[in-house]
Every structure is written in C-alpha cells, then in structure tokens.
Design a protein around this motif. Structure first.
Motif, PDB file in Angstrom:
ATOM      1  N   SER A   1       0.053 -52.312 -21.135  1.00 24.50           N
ATOM      2  CA  SER A   1       0.149 -53.847 -21.246  1.00 24.50           C
ATOM      3  C   SER A   1       1.522 -54.144 -20.801  1.00 24.50           C
ATOM      4  O   SER A   1       2.383 -53.358 -20.831  1.00 24.50           O
ATOM      5  N   THR A   2       1.530 -55.456 -20.296  1.00 25.00           N
ATOM      6  CA  THR A   2       2.864 -56.138 -19.924  1.00 25.00           C
ATOM      7  C   THR A   2       2.802 -57.529 -20.306  1.00 25.00           C
ATOM      8  O   THR A   2       1.951 -58.105 -19.994  1.00 25.00           O
ATOM      9  N   THR A   3       4.037 -58.255 -20.331  1.00 25.37           N
ATOM     10  CA  THR A   3       4.096 -59.594 -20.355  1.00 25.37           C
ATOM     11  C   THR A   3       4.314 -60.187 -19.110  1.00 25.37           C
ATOM     12  O   THR A   3       4.094 -61.443 -19.156  1.00 25.37           O
ATOM     13  N   GLY A   4       4.694 -59.572 -17.930  1.00 31.29           N
ATOM     14  CA  GLY A   4       4.945 -60.239 -17.018  1.00 31.29           C
ATOM     15  C   GLY A   4       3.653 -60.030 -15.995  1.00 31.29           C
ATOM     16  O   GLY A   4       2.575 -59.729 -16.410  1.00 31.29           O
ATOM     17  N   THR A   5       4.057 -60.339 -14.600  1.00 34.05           N
ATOM     18  CA  THR A   5       2.829 -60.527 -13.753  1.00 34.05           C
ATOM     19  C   THR A   5       3.055 -59.416 -12.415  1.00 34.05           C
ATOM     20  O   THR A   5       2.518 -59.869 -11.457  1.00 34.05           O
ATOM     21  N   ALA A   6       3.659 -58.479 -12.881  1.00 28.19           N
ATOM     22  CA  ALA A   6       3.847 -57.304 -12.119  1.00 28.19           C
ATOM     23  C   ALA A   6       4.074 -56.122 -12.920  1.00 28.19           C
ATOM     24  O   ALA A   6       4.825 -56.036 -14.032  1.00 28.19           O
TER      25      ALA A   6
END
Length: 613
Positions: free
Chosen positions: A575-580
């Motif tokens: 999971s990540t909070t950014g778009t990359a």
C-alpha cells in the motif's frame, strides 16, 4: 389559655401517632430490603454454582455427564443455603434465548452450542412486623442473576510446557515423555514464557523448574508466539506432583525462522513449494518464516491459540501421566472459539433478563422492587466487539468503537493502540498509538485501524487492538491491565482467499478528539472510484508504477496487486499514499491498483504488464 393547651395536646398526640406509624412501616421496609439482599446473594451463588458445574460437565462425553435434574439440585441447594424458598433455573443459549432446567430431568446437560450459561430467579415469602395491622401479614421478594462462561482469553499461572492442539480432547488420558525434539515429533516443547516474539532468549532450567512448581505469574494471551526449546527436560518434568493440575498453553504450529530467499515472498527466488517443506523435516507442525535478521535464524516460536488443564495422576521416571480436564480460571474471556480446550472464565453477566417461565413454576407476587444499580467504579475500556474471526480479503481501514467506564465525575485520557501481528511483510507492524483525548464515564469512541487483507499465500492474519485509560494529569495508566481486542483469520474459518469485493462498512467513526459523550452518526460512506491511466516500466532490476488519482470520494491510500498472468490470481503487494511506487524485482508481472478509504476499497484500475529483466 387552657383551651389552647388542649388543642396543642390533640395536635401533638396526632403527630405522635403518625410518626409511630411511619416508624413501624420503616421497620418493615428495612426488613424487606434485607430480604432483597439475601435473595440476590442466593441468586448469585446459585447461578455461579450452576454455571461452574455446567462448564465442567461439558468437558465430558454426554454419557458421562451429570443430568439436568442433578444440575437443578445443585442450583437449588446453593439458593436454599441463602434462604430461598422457590427457585427458577434456565439454561442460556449462546444467542441468549433460554430453556428450562427441570428437577428430575434425567437427560445429560446440553453441549456448549446449546447452553453457555445459567439464569436463576430466587424468591422468598416473609412475615411483616407491623404491616399486618393493616392487613399485609406477608411479603414476597425475588432476585435474578445470570452466570456465563467462555474460553479464556489470557491466563496466568501457566506451566511452561506447550502441547499440540490436535493431540487431545478434554477427558483424554495422556502421557508426557521426557525426550528430545525428534522423539516428541513437535507435539510439545518448553516455552520461555518471558520471551514472547520478537524477543530472542532461551528458557533456563531454574526458571522452568520454578514455573513448573508455581506457575508463571505473568499473563499469556492466545494468538501469541513464544520462543521454545522443543522436546522435554526430565529434570523439569519431575517437578510436578500427583494430583496437581497444570495449566498448559496449547499451540497449533511452530514457526522456524530462515534466511532462505526461497521463503521471501518479495524475492524473485520465492518458491512456495520449497518453503512449505524446507523446515518440516520429520516434524509436520513446523512452518518456515522468513527473516532478514540473522540473529533469529533457526529459532523456534510456538504459536499459542488456547489453554488446557492437565491433572497429573502419575509421576514416572521419564514421564508424566494424567488426564485433560475442564478448569475454571480468573481472567478475561473471549467469544467461544473452535480452539476451546476446557479452560474457561466464568462470571456473572448482565444480559437482559429472560422472560421464559418453565411449566409448573409459580412466581412470587409482582410487588418485587427493581434492583438498584450502582455506579461503575473500575476504570475500563469496553470494545463493542469481542474477538472476531473475519474473512475480508481486501486491505482496508476498519472502524472500532467502544465505551469508557470510569467512576462518576472522573476524567481520564483514552489511548488506543493497534498493530498488525501477522503477516510480517505488510504495513503497520509497529504499534500505532491514537491519543483520543479526555473522556468520562459513558463516553463513546470510534477509531480506525488497518486490516491488511488476506492473500492467497497467507497462513494467518491478525490485528491486535488495545485500550488504556491514563491519568489526565500525570499520564500514568489507571487500569491494572489494558483492554484488548483481536481480529483474525485462519484458513479453517473460510476457504483459501481469492481477491474479491469488500463489504462496505455502515458506521462512520466520530472525529478524533476529546468529547465527553460522543455519539456516532450514520452518514453516507462512499468507496473511491478506480485509479486511471496505470503505467509500468522497468529500469534494470527496478519496476516503476504510476497512475492518476480518481475523481469523486476521497482516497486515503492505494493498494497494489500483482500476478504472473493477466487473468491469474492477483495477490496483494503493498500500500502507498502516493500515486507512484517502485520496488526491486527481476520477474515479469501483471499489476493493477485499487483506491481505498475508511469506507472500503474501490474497483481495480486497468492492468499493465512489466516484462522480466
């Protein structure tokens, strides 16, 4: 003047008569409350005695159990010891409905899935002292109590010997042999009860002997992992005495840590078939667990899932003989689970009172005063849910709510903690702390915690939530032990996972912060739309993914999934909070992304393929 004196005497005389009548009635009312207290004692004692005998009896085969009529006799005896004259007794089912416990019933007491507690109503008739002069010569008084039991959530006083869950049932005769790991075939082991994961230590002989004689004085919780020396130590085993009941932790598997890259799920060398058998050898209960920490390499941790009681009947030269029995301990309980091995917690409960009346029972007159409630005095955090097995495959933020219990007028600071226990390669392995703010008795709270989802390769998923009340001034804990709540998944609860939609939560948490009596409000809760324009590229060993944020409901994070073929089974990557996102792999893989928020996980994006190096 004489006339006025005569009038005063009449008034005083009348007042004396009224006061005397009040005094007479006060004596009768006081005596009625004494009887009320006596009947409450009778109901409490009878319910606890009935629940205790029921819990112990359910540990035996039906043909060996006491009958319902015998159980009623025990309940009646304890109620009559406290002066009860008539007694009503009911079984309480797990769904809180009831059915009668009848005198003379020769059928065995029911199984745990039909009876998880006992309800008792005790009544008495008693003469009045002065009310008889107005025609009320007798009064009746009744009281009610319920007692239930469930599998123990945590236990203290354990012996340091773990036994295999599948090896026994309550009532089985059993022998524990001194020997090495190969002889034991991973059926038992000596636990370092002061060495829970991720600590690394080995139980010393002096500690093992002390715990064998006196029990470990700390608490051990189910769903925990403890470092162990497999097999048996004869010198420790011989510390037991005939007649002693040993409380034992029960495990379902043993984790052996390895640094083999074939067991690293993020490695291009990952080989699930190799890893499934690499650590077993002759011991089928051993499971490989990858670690990059060389100090943990080769170490064994036993996964504790419940507790058992072993009554020693013989201490031989190289073995202990005995029988697994039902046993009641102090502590906290959890919802009934398929792991229960006879060690239960029993207590008076506070459900709504049953309304079922057995045939032939004549209740006392209905002029019984309602029992008065006393304010809670013990600080506590009470979660709405009990420990719960869930089958939710997608990662998402999960709402947890509860209520604060404090002495009236006291203010404290609420701290909620949570962390993902398993698996060990997902976010939030470190404990997360939420300072909710100042609370009072009856304050409601809601927070969000992370459920990591269930992947096809996972063997266990657990999230542990804790609650603690702190002194508002000093910040020191004011609870003897923190409250706890577990959400967990094991393969036997639902089939092997495949990615699918997640149910949308229907409850929205209240904002974080101090509110004396917050009330959750139901508001529309919308999951995000699908991310758009997902692309993937490679540079050497690194894979680079990027996408556009979706329009519409807000996004708190993005979940990335991968598979080896376009239409294959996709597993959760991270999971990540950014778009990359970028990471290192030499394998060719397909990918898609889903957006998530506190309401759940949205649909998948387009799929992209990144070829191997």
């Amino acid at each position: 003047m004489q006339k006025e004196k005569g009038q005063s005497l009449v008034i005083v005389g009348f007042a004396m008569v009224v006061l005397l009548l009040f005094a007479m009635f006060a004596v009768d009312i006081s005596y009625a409350y004494v009887q009320r207290r006596q009947m409450q004692n009778a109901a409490d004692a009878a319910a606890l005695a009935g629940a205790r005998e029921l819990a112990i009896a359910q540990g035996s085969a039906p043909e060996e159990r006491m009958s319902s009529g015998q159980l009623y006799s025990i309940i009646l005896d304890w109620a009559q010891r406290n002066q009860a004259q008539t007694v009503q007794a009911l079984y309480i089912r797990p769904d809180e409905t009831t059915f009668a416990i009848n005198a003379g019933d020769g059928s065995p007491v029911p199984d745990p899935d039909r009876a998880a507690g006992v309800y008792v109503k005790s009544c008495t008739n008693f003469p009045t002292f002065f009310s008889r002069f107005i025609g009320l010569g007798m009064m009746s008084m009744c009281a009610e109590a319920e007692a239930g039991f469930a599998a123990a959530r945590e236990v203290r006083g354990l012996a340091p010997l773990a036994v295999l869950y599948s090896d026994f049932q309550v009532g089985d005769e059993y022998s524990l042999f001194a020997g090495n790991y190969k002889h034991a075939t991973a059926r038992w082991g000596w636990l370092g009860l002061d060495c829970a994961f991720p600590s690394k230590c080995s139980p010393d002989a002096d500690s093992l002997k002390y715990w064998m004689e006196n029990g470990y004085q700390g608490y051990v919780s189910r769903n925990s992992n403890y470092m162990a020396d497999p097999g048996m130590k004869e010198s420790v085993l011989m510390q037991a005495d005939v007649g002693q009941v040993l409380l034992l932790p029960v495990f379902d598997r043993i984790y052996q840590f390895t640094t083999d890259e074939e067991c690293n799920k993020d490695s291009p060398r990952y080989d699930p078939d190799y890893c499934a058998n690499a650590c077993k050898g002759d011991y089928p209960n051993v499971v490989c667990a990858y670690t990059s920490n060389n100090t943990l390499k080769g170490q064994y941790y036993y996964h504790i899932i419940t507790f058992a009681a072993f009554k020693v009947t013989n201490v031989g030269q190289h073995q202990l003989d005995g029988e697994f029995v039902s046993y009641i301990v102090d502590g906290t309980w959890t919802n009934p689970t398929p792991w229960d091995k006879g060690v239960v917690v029993m207590r008076l409960t506070e459900r709504d009172k049953p309304t079922v009346t057995p045939a032939g029972y004549s209740p006392a007159p209905t002029n019984t005063p309602e029992p008065t409630s006393t304010p809670a005095t013990t600080p506590d955090v009470i979660f709405d849910d009990g420990d719960t097995a869930i089958c939710e495959y997608e990662p998402h933020w999960q709402t947890v709510c509860g209520t604060v219990q404090l002495p009236p007028g006291q203010t404290a600071r609420l701290q909620i903690s949570w962390y993902v226990v398993h698996p060990d390669d997902v976010p939030y392995q470190e404990t997360q702390y939420i300072d909710y703010g100042l609370v009072q008795n009856g304050s409601r709270f809601c927070v969000q915690v992370w459920w990591p989802g269930i992947r096809p390769q996972d063997e266990v998923v657990e999230n542990h939530i804790g609650g603690m009340l702190l002194d508002a001034q000093t910040g020191n804990p004011i609870m003897s032990r923190g409250a706890s709540l577990d959400y967990y998944w094991y393969p036997w609860f639902c089939p092997a996972p495949t990615p699918g939609p997640t149910a949308t939560p229907t409850r929205t948490p209240t904002p974080s912060g101090p509110t004396p009596t917050p009330t959750p409000t139901a508001t529309p809760c919308l999951t995000p739309n699908a991310p758009t324009s997902l692309t993937g590229n490679r540079s050497g060993q690194n894979v680079y993914l990027s996408w556009n944020a979706p329009a519409g409901p807000p996004v708190t994070q993005y979940n990335i999934y991968w598979a080896t073929s376009q239409n294959g089974t996709y597993g959760f990557l991270t999971s990540t909070t950014g778009t990359a996102y970028s990471y290192k792999t030499t394998s060719g893989r397909w990918y898609y992304v889903k957006a998530a928020n506190g309401c759940g996980t949205g649909p998948e994006s387009n799929k992209v393929y990144v070829p191997p190096k």
